[in-house]
Design a protein around this motif. Structure first.
Motif, PDB file in Angstrom:
ATOM      1  N   LYS A  51      86.523  14.183  35.430  1.00 44.61           N
ATOM      2  CA  LYS A  51      87.275  13.221  34.490  1.00 44.61           C
ATOM      3  C   LYS A  51      87.285  13.834  32.990  1.00 44.61           C
ATOM      4  O   LYS A  51      86.706  14.317  32.817  1.00 44.61           O
ATOM      5  N   ASP A  52      88.265  13.164  32.232  1.00 48.58           N
ATOM      6  CA  ASP A  52      88.269  13.757  30.838  1.00 48.58           C
ATOM      7  C   ASP A  52      86.819  13.016  30.168  1.00 48.58           C
ATOM      8  O   ASP A  52      86.247  11.826  30.640  1.00 48.58           O
ATOM      9  N   ASP A  53      86.355  13.719  29.195  1.00 48.25           N
ATOM     10  CA  ASP A  53      85.284  13.044  28.418  1.00 48.25           C
ATOM     11  C   ASP A  53      85.669  11.732  27.689  1.00 48.25           C
ATOM     12  O   ASP A  53      86.724  11.639  27.369  1.00 48.25           O
ATOM     13  N   LYS A  54      84.620  10.971  27.476  1.00 47.69           N
ATOM     14  CA  LYS A  54      84.911   9.637  26.884  1.00 47.69           C
ATOM     15  C   LYS A  54      83.983   9.344  25.943  1.00 47.69           C
ATOM     16  O   LYS A  54      82.905   9.652  25.683  1.00 47.69           O
ATOM     17  N   GLU A  55      84.527   8.722  24.835  1.00 52.05           N
ATOM     18  CA  GLU A  55      83.639   8.105  23.732  1.00 52.05           C
ATOM     19  C   GLU A  55      83.711   6.577  23.829  1.00 52.05           C
ATOM     20  O   GLU A  55      84.690   5.814  24.044  1.00 52.05           O
ATOM     21  N   LYS A  56      82.255   6.160  23.485  1.00 53.40           N
ATOM     22  CA  LYS A  56      82.287   4.631  23.443  1.00 53.40           C
ATOM     23  C   LYS A  56      81.390   4.295  22.202  1.00 53.40           C
ATOM     24  O   LYS A  56      80.499   5.149  21.704  1.00 53.40           O
ATOM     25  N   PHE A  57      81.896   3.265  21.442  1.00 48.90           N
ATOM     26  CA  PHE A  57      81.223   2.648  20.147  1.00 48.90           C
ATOM     27  C   PHE A  57      80.863   1.129  20.562  1.00 48.90           C
ATOM     28  O   PHE A  57      81.600   0.519  21.395  1.00 48.90           O
ATOM     29  N   PHE A  58      79.570   0.950  20.203  1.00 44.78           N
ATOM     30  CA  PHE A  58      79.271  -0.477  20.603  1.00 44.78           C
ATOM     31  C   PHE A  58      77.844  -0.562  19.809  1.00 44.78           C
ATOM     32  O   PHE A  58      77.156   0.140  18.889  1.00 44.78           O
ATOM     33  N   LYS A  59      77.347  -1.910  19.884  1.00 46.14           N
ATOM     34  CA  LYS A  59      76.050  -2.364  19.126  1.00 46.14           C
ATOM     35  C   LYS A  59      75.072  -2.579  20.382  1.00 46.14           C
ATOM     36  O   LYS A  59      75.410  -3.103  21.390  1.00 46.14           O
ATOM     37  N   ASP A  60      73.974  -1.939  20.035  1.00 44.98           N
ATOM     38  CA  ASP A  60      73.063  -2.199  20.800  1.00 44.98           C
ATOM     39  C   ASP A  60      72.210  -3.629  20.837  1.00 44.98           C
ATOM     40  O   ASP A  60      72.523  -4.481  19.939  1.00 44.98           O
ATOM     41  N   ASP A  61      70.967  -3.963  21.485  1.00 47.70           N
ATOM     42  CA  ASP A  61      70.495  -5.044  21.537  1.00 47.70           C
ATOM     43  C   ASP A  61      69.920  -5.563  20.104  1.00 47.70           C
ATOM     44  O   ASP A  61      69.812  -6.888  20.060  1.00 47.70           O
ATOM     45  N   ARG A  62      69.617  -4.517  19.399  1.00 44.88           N
ATOM     46  CA  ARG A  62      69.108  -5.047  18.105  1.00 44.88           C
ATOM     47  C   ARG A  62      70.182  -5.139  16.966  1.00 44.88           C
ATOM     48  O   ARG A  62      69.977  -5.204  15.702  1.00 44.88           O
ATOM     49  N   GLY A  63      71.456  -4.883  17.319  1.00 47.31           N
ATOM     50  CA  GLY A  63      72.574  -5.172  16.554  1.00 47.31           C
ATOM     51  C   GLY A  63      73.122  -3.865  15.698  1.00 47.31           C
ATOM     52  O   GLY A  63      73.961  -3.750  14.763  1.00 47.31           O
ATOM     53  N   ARG A  64      72.232  -2.488  16.253  1.00 46.74           N
ATOM     54  CA  ARG A  64      72.703  -1.168  15.409  1.00 46.74           C
ATOM     55  C   ARG A  64      73.944  -0.638  16.153  1.00 46.74           C
ATOM     56  O   ARG A  64      74.245  -0.806  17.183  1.00 46.74           O
ATOM     57  N   ARG A  65      74.610  -0.059  15.183  1.00 46.12           N
ATOM     58  CA  ARG A  65      75.945   0.613  15.881  1.00 46.12           C
ATOM     59  C   ARG A  65      75.807   1.863  16.336  1.00 46.12           C
ATOM     60  O   ARG A  65      74.814   2.519  15.743  1.00 46.12           O
ATOM     61  N   LYS A  66      76.419   1.977  17.610  1.00 48.99           N
ATOM     62  CA  LYS A  66      75.749   3.408  18.246  1.00 48.99           C
ATOM     63  C   LYS A  66      77.096   3.925  18.783  1.00 48.99           C
ATOM     64  O   LYS A  66      78.127   3.393  18.950  1.00 48.99           O
ATOM     65  N   ALA A  67      76.965   5.237  18.942  1.00 44.96           N
ATOM     66  CA  ALA A  67      78.116   6.199  19.552  1.00 44.96           C
ATOM     67  C   ALA A  67      77.766   6.629  20.895  1.00 44.96           C
ATOM     68  O   ALA A  67      76.602   7.056  20.785  1.00 44.96           O
ATOM     69  N   GLN A  68      78.349   6.873  21.780  1.00 47.45           N
ATOM     70  CA  GLN A  68      78.046   7.472  23.029  1.00 47.45           C
ATOM     71  C   GLN A  68      79.181   8.558  23.767  1.00 47.45           C
ATOM     72  O   GLN A  68      80.453   7.960  23.437  1.00 47.45           O
ATOM     73  N   TYR A  69      79.168   9.701  23.723  1.00 44.75           N
ATOM     74  CA  TYR A  69      79.883  10.518  24.456  1.00 44.75           C
ATOM     75  C   TYR A  69      79.568  11.060  25.770  1.00 44.75           C
ATOM     76  O   TYR A  69      78.302  11.454  25.962  1.00 44.75           O
ATOM     77  N   ASN A  70      80.149  10.813  26.660  1.00 45.52           N
ATOM     78  CA  ASN A  70      79.775  11.237  28.150  1.00 45.52           C
ATOM     79  C   ASN A  70      80.955  12.153  28.988  1.00 45.52           C
ATOM     80  O   ASN A  70      81.973  11.944  28.688  1.00 45.52           O
ATOM     81  N   SER A  71      80.522  12.888  29.804  1.00 43.81           N
ATOM     82  CA  SER A  71      81.108  13.719  30.762  1.00 43.81           C
ATOM     83  C   SER A  71      80.796  13.508  32.113  1.00 43.81           C
ATOM     84  O   SER A  71      79.708  13.112  32.413  1.00 43.81           O
ATOM     85  N   TYR A  72      81.737  13.905  33.024  1.00 42.86           N
ATOM     86  CA  TYR A  72      81.363  13.539  34.557  1.00 42.86           C
ATOM     87  C   TYR A  72      81.975  14.985  35.047  1.00 42.86           C
ATOM     88  O   TYR A  72      83.284  15.447  35.069  1.00 42.86           O
ATOM     89  N   VAL A  73      80.947  15.651  35.797  1.00 43.36           N
ATOM     90  CA  VAL A  73      81.414  17.004  36.175  1.00 43.36           C
ATOM     91  C   VAL A  73      80.747  17.169  37.591  1.00 43.36           C
ATOM     92  O   VAL A  73      79.933  16.297  37.906  1.00 43.36           O
ATOM     93  N   LYS A  74      81.262  18.198  38.461  1.00 45.89           N
ATOM     94  CA  LYS A  74      80.902  18.393  39.551  1.00 45.89           C
ATOM     95  C   LYS A  74      80.587  19.936  39.573  1.00 45.89           C
ATOM     96  O   LYS A  74      81.310  20.903  39.224  1.00 45.89           O
ATOM     97  N   PHE A  75      79.134  20.308  40.219  1.00 38.29           N
ATOM     98  CA  PHE A  75      78.822  21.827  40.183  1.00 38.29           C
ATOM     99  C   PHE A  75      79.153  22.387  41.714  1.00 38.29           C
ATOM    100  O   PHE A  75      79.212  21.642  42.537  1.00 38.29           O
ATOM    101  N   TYR A  76      79.177  23.533  41.417  1.00 41.30           N
ATOM    102  CA  TYR A  76      79.501  24.341  42.640  1.00 41.30           C
ATOM    103  C   TYR A  76      78.588  25.661  42.813  1.00 41.30           C
ATOM    104  O   TYR A  76      78.363  26.216  41.750  1.00 41.30           O
ATOM    105  N   ARG A  77      77.899  26.098  44.021  1.00 38.71           N
ATOM    106  CA  ARG A  77      77.326  27.173  44.298  1.00 38.71           C
ATOM    107  C   ARG A  77      78.048  28.466  44.569  1.00 38.71           C
ATOM    108  O   ARG A  77      79.153  28.368  44.995  1.00 38.71           O
TER     109      ARG A  77
END
Length: 138
Positions: free
Chosen positions: A112-138
């Motif tokens: 899938k395409d990489d995604k960015e997510k912006f959110f507040k954690d349980d303490r109210g701090r603003r955070k950013a998350q970048y994630n990727s979903y990949v499949k490996f081959y031998r």
């Protein structure tokens, strides 16, 4: 004629005994194989790399590895004010390459395409998350 009949009957009888023995062993092995398959299918390892390849001190990287499918979800998370998409992308690429070498894979491709997510954690701090979903081959 009697000898041929007795010999044929003895061979059929021994063949039936052999077939029952194989079927009996195979059924119990199939049950344990099915249980092992179900346990392995849902197994996910959480890996925290030693080197994040990032200069951001608030950054963290988490890898979710499914060995049954050779799939990885990788998450780069940091504070919103220090977030830089380029640095996040480079850190993820370096961590994926380290993972590839460590687990002896040859190549990987993105599921899938990489995604960015912006959110507040349980303490109210603003955070950013970048994630990727990949499949490996031998």
């Amino acid at each position: 004629m009697k000898k041929i009949f007795l010999l044929t009957a003895a061979m059929l009888f021994s063949a039936c005994l052999f077939a029952q023995g194989v079927t009996g062993r195979g059924a119990s092995e199939d049950i344990t194989d099915a249980e092992t398959f179900e346990a392995e299918k849902t197994k996910t390892e959480i890996i925290i790399p030693k080197d994040f390849h990032s200069t951001d001190t608030s950054a963290s990287v988490k890898i979710e590895y499914s060995p049954m499918y050779d799939e990885v979800r990788i998450y780069y998370e940091c504070m919103y004010v220090t977030y830089d998409r380029g640095e996040a992308m480079n850190a993820v690429l370096e961590c994926l390459d380290d993972f590839r070498v460590e687990h002896k894979y040859n190549v990987y491709r993105y599921l899938k395409d990489d995604k960015e997510k912006f959110f507040k954690d349980d303490r109210g701090r603003r955070k950013a998350q970048y994630n990727s979903y990949v499949k490996f081959y031998r």
